[in-house]
Motif scaffolding. Sequence first.
Motif, PDB file in Angstrom:
ATOM      1  N   THR A 169       3.610 -25.875  -6.599  1.00 21.93           N
ATOM      2  CA  THR A 169       4.931 -26.469  -6.013  1.00 21.93           C
ATOM      3  C   THR A 169       5.225 -26.193  -4.565  1.00 21.93           C
ATOM      4  OG1 THR A 169       6.161 -24.680  -6.765  1.00 21.93           O
ATOM      5  CG2 THR A 169       5.948 -26.642  -8.397  1.00 21.93           C
ATOM      6  N   ILE A 170       5.898 -27.071  -3.826  1.00 20.87           N
ATOM      7  CA  ILE A 170       6.076 -26.883  -2.486  1.00 20.87           C
ATOM      8  C   ILE A 170       7.696 -26.533  -2.533  1.00 20.87           C
ATOM      9  CG2 ILE A 170       7.048 -29.372  -2.228  1.00 20.87           C
ATOM     10  CD1 ILE A 170       6.090 -29.112   0.554  1.00 20.87           C
ATOM     11  N   ARG A 171       7.935 -25.265  -1.774  1.00 18.23           N
ATOM     12  CA  ARG A 171       9.187 -24.880  -2.009  1.00 18.23           C
ATOM     13  C   ARG A 171      10.150 -25.883  -1.199  1.00 18.23           C
ATOM     14  NH1 ARG A 171       9.966 -18.631  -0.085  1.00 18.23           N
ATOM     15  NH2 ARG A 171       8.056 -18.483  -1.662  1.00 18.23           N
ATOM     16  N   THR A 172      11.301 -25.903  -1.693  1.00 19.90           N
ATOM     17  CA  THR A 172      12.319 -26.789  -1.017  1.00 19.90           C
ATOM     18  C   THR A 172      13.667 -26.058  -0.569  1.00 19.90           C
ATOM     19  OG1 THR A 172      13.207 -27.495  -3.105  1.00 19.90           O
ATOM     20  CG2 THR A 172      11.345 -28.837  -2.148  1.00 19.90           C
ATOM     21  N   ASN A 173      14.304 -26.705   0.273  1.00 17.69           N
ATOM     22  CA  ASN A 173      15.514 -26.316   0.625  1.00 17.69           C
ATOM     23  C   ASN A 173      16.330 -27.736   0.563  1.00 17.69           C
ATOM     24  OD1 ASN A 173      17.754 -25.083   1.786  1.00 17.69           O
ATOM     25  ND2 ASN A 173      17.067 -25.275   3.912  1.00 17.69           N
ATOM     26  N   ALA A 175      16.886 -31.230  -0.576  1.00 24.25           N
ATOM     27  CA  ALA A 175      15.827 -32.367  -1.058  1.00 24.25           C
ATOM     28  C   ALA A 175      14.569 -32.130  -0.281  1.00 24.25           C
ATOM     29  CB  ALA A 175      16.538 -33.507  -0.769  1.00 24.25           C
ATOM     30  N   ALA A 176      14.720 -31.540   0.925  1.00 24.48           N
ATOM     31  CA  ALA A 176      13.730 -31.333   1.927  1.00 24.48           C
ATOM     32  C   ALA A 176      12.740 -30.089   1.691  1.00 24.48           C
ATOM     33  CB  ALA A 176      14.347 -31.500   3.352  1.00 24.48           C
ATOM     34  N   PRO A 177      11.490 -30.164   2.411  1.00 25.03           N
ATOM     35  CA  PRO A 177      10.878 -28.789   2.106  1.00 25.03           C
ATOM     36  C   PRO A 177      11.217 -27.861   3.091  1.00 25.03           C
ATOM     37  CG  PRO A 177       9.469 -30.994   2.748  1.00 25.03           C
ATOM     38  CD  PRO A 177      10.775 -31.437   2.862  1.00 25.03           C
ATOM     39  N   PHE A 178      11.290 -26.580   2.391  1.00 26.22           N
ATOM     40  CA  PHE A 178      11.639 -25.284   3.075  1.00 26.22           C
ATOM     41  C   PHE A 178      10.949 -25.348   4.620  1.00 26.22           C
ATOM     42  CE2 PHE A 178      10.875 -20.926   4.120  1.00 26.22           C
ATOM     43  CZ  PHE A 178      12.343 -20.245   4.033  1.00 26.22           C
ATOM     44  N   HIS A 185       5.518 -24.891   6.223  1.00 32.75           N
ATOM     45  CA  HIS A 185       5.813 -25.144   4.737  1.00 32.75           C
ATOM     46  C   HIS A 185       5.344 -24.078   3.847  1.00 32.75           C
ATOM     47  CE1 HIS A 185       7.886 -28.686   6.205  1.00 32.75           C
ATOM     48  NE2 HIS A 185       6.682 -29.552   5.777  1.00 32.75           N
TER      49      HIS A 185
END
Length: 258
Positions: A169-173, A175-178, A185
């Motif tokens: 999974t991509i880490r988010t902050n 709704a946007a990618p962290f 990222h």
Amino acid sequence: MTDDLSPTDRAKFAAARRAADLVEDGMRVGLGTGSTAAWLVRCLGEAVAAGTRLTGVPTSRRTAELAREVGIEVVTLDEARWLDVTIDGADEFDGALNLIKGGGGALLHEKIVATASDRMVVIADAGKAVETLGAFPLPVEVIPFGWQTTRALIEEALAGLDVATREITIRTNGAAPFVTDEGNHILDLHLGRIGDPHRLSAALNALPGVVENGLFLDICDTVVVGHGDGRAELRDLDAAAPAQAGGAAGAVSRDLDD
């Protein structure tokens, strides 16, 4: 007072306080990132207020802000050149003191600073000890350009490695990618179990687009394990048996800001 803390926070503080005792006057200290490392920075701030001289190299912007707030002199790694010790938290550690780090998003700076030190000390509560690494998702820092392609390459690499599961999974902050301090990222690899951490680390870092991964292997020298009753236990690769420091943890002047 620490009576107001949860058992987990009391354990984190106990570990941080014991690790702060390892810092001697005049040392250059790498300062980790995360909730446990924040306790350490505050303990060192109290030591500075009491007359201890030390220089800190933070591993993130938020650690730098906290260090300055409590009176620690902050310099860059290039200015310090080499460190006496780095003290940082961990998301997992095994019996060989190998680690998974990066839950706070600062794994790249943390690994650079740790490897530029004579000694790395990890502070953690007892719940971070595992028999085999991998229950905590493994962070992998990747550049934003083509990150989905990088993810596909990682999926291919995992197919030939000894892991239990292969979800990424991509880490988010929100709704946007962290975004890390270096503008990258983080992909979190949900592996369940890592059978061969050294092979996995080498495979990941060989992929285009991967900057660094959160496996800290053969880097840590000592883990200070805090317990909810205020005890702190040292686990050292060079020690025949763990040493303990007991007693109720004392007070610090500020609350932890997660």
